[in-house]
Enzyme design. Sequence first.
Site, PDB file in Angstrom:
ATOM      1  N   HIS A 114      42.261  50.141  40.229  1.00  0.00           N
ATOM      2  CA  HIS A 114      41.295  51.024  39.603  1.00  0.00           C
ATOM      3  C   HIS A 114      39.993  50.574  39.621  1.00  0.00           C
ATOM      4  O   HIS A 114      38.828  51.303  39.873  1.00  0.00           O
ATOM      5  CB  HIS A 114      41.639  51.257  37.970  1.00  0.00           C
ATOM      6  CG  HIS A 114      42.937  51.917  37.929  1.00  0.00           C
ATOM      7  ND1 HIS A 114      43.035  53.110  38.496  1.00  0.00           N
ATOM      8  CD2 HIS A 114      44.269  51.769  37.668  1.00  0.00           C
ATOM      9  CE1 HIS A 114      44.166  53.994  38.399  1.00  0.00           C
ATOM     10  NE2 HIS A 114      44.970  53.020  37.686  1.00  0.00           N
ATOM     11  N   HIS A 171      54.575  41.091  41.097  1.00  0.00           N
ATOM     12  CA  HIS A 171      53.437  40.430  40.644  1.00  0.00           C
ATOM     13  C   HIS A 171      53.417  40.561  38.999  1.00  0.00           C
ATOM     14  O   HIS A 171      53.662  39.626  38.282  1.00  0.00           O
ATOM     15  CB  HIS A 171      52.074  40.648  41.137  1.00  0.00           C
ATOM     16  CG  HIS A 171      51.088  39.481  40.519  1.00  0.00           C
ATOM     17  ND1 HIS A 171      50.410  39.854  39.142  1.00  0.00           N
ATOM     18  CD2 HIS A 171      50.535  38.635  41.296  1.00  0.00           C
ATOM     19  CE1 HIS A 171      49.742  38.646  39.216  1.00  0.00           C
ATOM     20  NE2 HIS A 171      49.584  37.975  40.376  1.00  0.00           N
ATOM     21  N   HIS A 233      51.820  32.826  45.265  1.00  0.00           N
ATOM     22  CA  HIS A 233      53.259  33.085  44.561  1.00  0.00           C
ATOM     23  C   HIS A 233      54.452  32.854  45.037  1.00  0.00           C
ATOM     24  O   HIS A 233      55.231  32.433  44.662  1.00  0.00           O
ATOM     25  CB  HIS A 233      52.858  34.646  43.760  1.00  0.00           C
ATOM     26  CG  HIS A 233      51.898  34.650  42.890  1.00  0.00           C
ATOM     27  ND1 HIS A 233      51.596  34.119  41.698  1.00  0.00           N
ATOM     28  CD2 HIS A 233      50.802  35.550  42.655  1.00  0.00           C
ATOM     29  CE1 HIS A 233      50.799  34.383  40.976  1.00  0.00           C
ATOM     30  NE2 HIS A 233      50.125  35.144  41.666  1.00  0.00           N
TER      31      HIS A 233
HETATM   32 CO    CO Z   1      48.591  36.221  40.550  1.00  0.00          CO
END
Ligand code: CO
Length: 285
Positions: A114, A171, A233
Site C-alpha cells: 500500500h 512472511h 528468511h
Molecule cells: Co522480513
Amino acid sequence: MKKRLLIGVIALMIFSMGTNAQTNSPKKGILLITFGTSYPEARKAFDNIEEEVKKNWPDIDVFWAYTSRFIRKKLAKQGIQIDSPSEALAKMGEAGYTHIAAQSLHIIPGAEFHDVAHTVKGFSRVQKGLEKTTMGRPLVSKHEDLERMARFFTEQFPIATDDEAVVLMGHGTHHEANIYYPGFQYYLSDLSDRHYVATVEGYPSLDNVIKQLKKEHIQKVTLTPFMSVAGDHAQNDMAGDEKDSWKSQLEAEGFEVNIVMKGLAEYDEVVDIWMDHLNEVFDEL
Ligand code: CO
C-alpha cells in the site's frame, strides 16, 4: 508581398509549435518494485522476472526499485546502486517517460504494497512530464490468484506417500492483510490435506502447523518459501542450522526435513500471475 511572406512564416512557426506539442509522443516504461535482497544467488529470481517482462514487452524499457533502505545501503557498500521507488520514478520522469506501469512483486497487499502503491499513483502529480502512473496488484489479492497459487503448489509439490507434507514459509505481517495466509490455507486445503502455509511474523505460526502435522501423522516435511526470492528468511529462518530455524524445530519434533531453496519468482507459472497483473495496468496507460 514582404508582409504576406512574414505572416506566412509566423503562421508556419505557430503551426509547427502547435504540432510539436501535439506530436510529443508518449514514452512508456515499466518499473518493477520489490522489497529487494542482498543475496546474489537469490537475485536470479529477479533476472527470471525481467526476462519474462522483456518477452512480453520487447519494446519497453524495464527499471527496478527496492523498497528496503537497509538492503539498498548494504548493496551500495558493495558498489551496487539500486533506486528506491521514488528515486526510480523521478529518474524515469527526467529521462522523458510519460507513462509508467509499475508492478509490485510483493506477495500480499500488505503495508509495504500500500505504501508503494501510494508513491507510484501520486507521482504523476509530483513529477513534471509524467502523465500517468499505474500500479499492478501483488501476487495474491483476488480469488483467482489464490486458486492459481494453490493449484501451482499442489502440482509443483505432489505428495508421494501419506506420511509426507509440504510446508510453505510465508512472511506474515501485523497488517490486516495477514488474513491472506490463513485464507490461502483454505484454498490449499480444498485441493490437498498435505499442503500447509505458516508464517515467520504472523498467523498461522509454525507451531500451529506442527499441531496439524502431528494430527495427520506426518513424518516427512518439505519446506519451501512462499516469498518472491529465497533470501535471508529462507536461508536462515527456514533452513538455517540455528536451533530456532524451522528446519531445526521440525527435526527436534522428529520430522524428516527436505528443503527446496527456490523463490516464487523462479517459477514461470508464478511469474505469469504477476505478468497478468502488470498487463492489466499496462493496458490502462
Ligand atoms: Co522480513
